[in-house]
Design a protein around this motif. Sequence first.
Motif, PDB file in Angstrom:
ATOM      1  N   LEU B  46       0.834  -1.761   0.051  1.00  0.00           N
ATOM      2  CA  LEU B  46      -0.367   0.098   0.239  1.00  0.00           C
ATOM      3  C   LEU B  46       0.727   1.195  -0.677  1.00  0.00           C
ATOM      4  O   LEU B  46       0.478   2.387  -0.239  1.00  0.00           O
ATOM      5  N   VAL B  47       1.964   0.861   0.614  1.00  0.00           N
ATOM      6  CA  VAL B  47       3.068   2.843   0.514  1.00  0.00           C
ATOM      7  C   VAL B  47       3.695   2.424  -0.928  1.00  0.00           C
ATOM      8  O   VAL B  47       3.794   2.274  -1.866  1.00  0.00           O
ATOM      9  N   GLY B  48       3.797   3.623  -0.986  1.00  0.00           N
ATOM     10  CA  GLY B  48       4.553   4.778  -1.967  1.00  0.00           C
ATOM     11  C   GLY B  48       3.773   5.031  -3.338  1.00  0.00           C
ATOM     12  O   GLY B  48       4.205   5.150  -4.207  1.00  0.00           O
ATOM     13  N   GLU B  49       2.132   4.963  -2.888  1.00  0.00           N
ATOM     14  CA  GLU B  49       1.927   5.403  -4.708  1.00  0.00           C
ATOM     15  C   GLU B  49       1.050   6.582  -3.980  1.00  0.00           C
ATOM     16  O   GLU B  49       0.974   7.367  -4.945  1.00  0.00           O
ATOM     17  N   GLU B  50       0.193   7.081  -3.097  1.00  0.00           N
ATOM     18  CA  GLU B  50      -0.594   8.222  -2.696  1.00  0.00           C
ATOM     19  C   GLU B  50       0.718   9.200  -2.411  1.00  0.00           C
ATOM     20  O   GLU B  50       1.464   8.682  -1.958  1.00  0.00           O
ATOM     21  N   SER B  51      -0.093  10.194  -2.410  1.00  0.00           N
ATOM     22  CA  SER B  51       0.656  11.664  -1.633  1.00  0.00           C
ATOM     23  C   SER B  51      -1.187  12.268  -1.279  1.00  0.00           C
ATOM     24  O   SER B  51      -1.861  11.800  -1.817  1.00  0.00           O
ATOM     25  N   LEU B  52      -0.390  13.253  -0.229  1.00  0.00           N
ATOM     26  CA  LEU B  52      -1.515  13.810   0.503  1.00  0.00           C
ATOM     27  C   LEU B  52      -2.427  15.247  -0.866  1.00  0.00           C
ATOM     28  O   LEU B  52      -1.248  15.637  -0.515  1.00  0.00           O
ATOM     29  N   VAL B  53      -3.151  15.120  -1.009  1.00  0.00           N
ATOM     30  CA  VAL B  53      -3.459  16.698  -1.676  1.00  0.00           C
ATOM     31  C   VAL B  53      -3.988  17.733  -0.775  1.00  0.00           C
ATOM     32  O   VAL B  53      -4.915  17.297  -0.403  1.00  0.00           O
TER      33      VAL B  53
END
Lengths: 212, 240
Positions: B46-53
């Motif tokens: 799950l880590v590594g793809e999303e960044s918070l907007v």
Amino acid sequence: MSTVAFPTLPSRRYGGAVVTGMSEVEEEQDDGVRSLAARLVAGDETALEQVYDRWSALVHTYALRALRDAGDAEEATQQVFVAAWRSRHTLVPSPHALPAWLIGIARHKVSDVRLARSRDADRAAAVAAQPEAHAVVEAADEEVADRLVVRQAVEELPDPRRTIVFLAFWEGLSHAEIADTVGLPLGTVKSHVRRGLVTLHQQLEGVRRESR
Amino acid sequence: MSHVDPDRLAELVLAPDDSPSDVRRHVESCSECAVTLAALSDVRRLVGEESLVPAPAGVRDRVMAQARTRPPPADDVVRPLASTVPAASRRGPRIPVWAAGLAAAVALVAGLGIGRVTVPEPAAPEPEDPGSVVAAADLTALDSDADRGVARAVSVDDMVTLRVSARELGDEDGFHEVWLINVDGTRMVALGVLADWDTGEFQVPRGLIEEGYRIVDISVEPEDGDPTHSGVSLARGELA
């Protein structure tokens, strides 16, 4: 649209036994979230500001990914926090309750928007262009929520673990490269990455448990 | 061998080749550690793809402005809601919260008629239903138009029965109670508890609905012995 600038690389070099005492830091964070939740329930407006500052990016990104529309996501984000304030007496303070509760409200808002879209003849084409089955959409939402909770959990790690975990998992640096970057021994870096992964897992499990 | 420390399992996820073989052997024979290992692998995935907007500037101010908007004073709205409970035993926020909800409901009712899908009246009776539906209310959440089911007033002989068939009321602690609120926004009666959580039948004096008690409200009530409305409404709709 801008992304959160992250991480700010530490200008100082870390050294020494930085791995000890982390569980105390985590417990302090849990207490902090619990008392923040309690203040929110009590109607403290500054608590709402803090809740917004801490979790609005999480809620907004979730809405953005789920709705794929900047305007709708902005509107939904606003509604989530107003709804959270108005139904604050339903929140039971516990370490993971706040993000779980906010995501729960966001999930409802997202369904509302989707429902409104499907009712809106003007957007029939947009709906038709996304013919995913309901269950598929829900599963995708769950995964997005999980990813964002993990992302948020990284933000809340104490440094240097936060920076190390970010470099390892988001920037894809090797442990040796990270050791060079942050100026820590390789073994310490590896330990931070391992402990970081365990903490992210605990956070995710906690939020999932609260989401029921 | 006792269970493997999560730290060692994390190592196995992150650097399988570097992990000692005893850890691997243990996981192969221990379902509990295997579950933890799978969960850690899941997190790694799950880590590594999303960044918070971040939310756009301005949302925060609008949220705070709305939060600071006080509901009208309780007296304006709930005056005739006589209560048998001494005021001192009430919890503080009860009345204002309820007043806010009621004010919202009144505003909602006042502004209704456009854009709301209402079951046509009289609705066709359901096959297994011997009575005729004299009125129906689409139930929706209070803070949105999310569907929360339907309430139908069915006339059988000289009796009116309100059949509530709600959905997605959530799983908050407490029990669900059904109320009829007068469209004048000042009076309400309790019909009873939704014993099975989201469906129930309640006999209603015909005159009550004719008098204007047409807003069906479902509340969640804590088990605190306080017979008044908790102020927390899960669904509402007007019989039409």
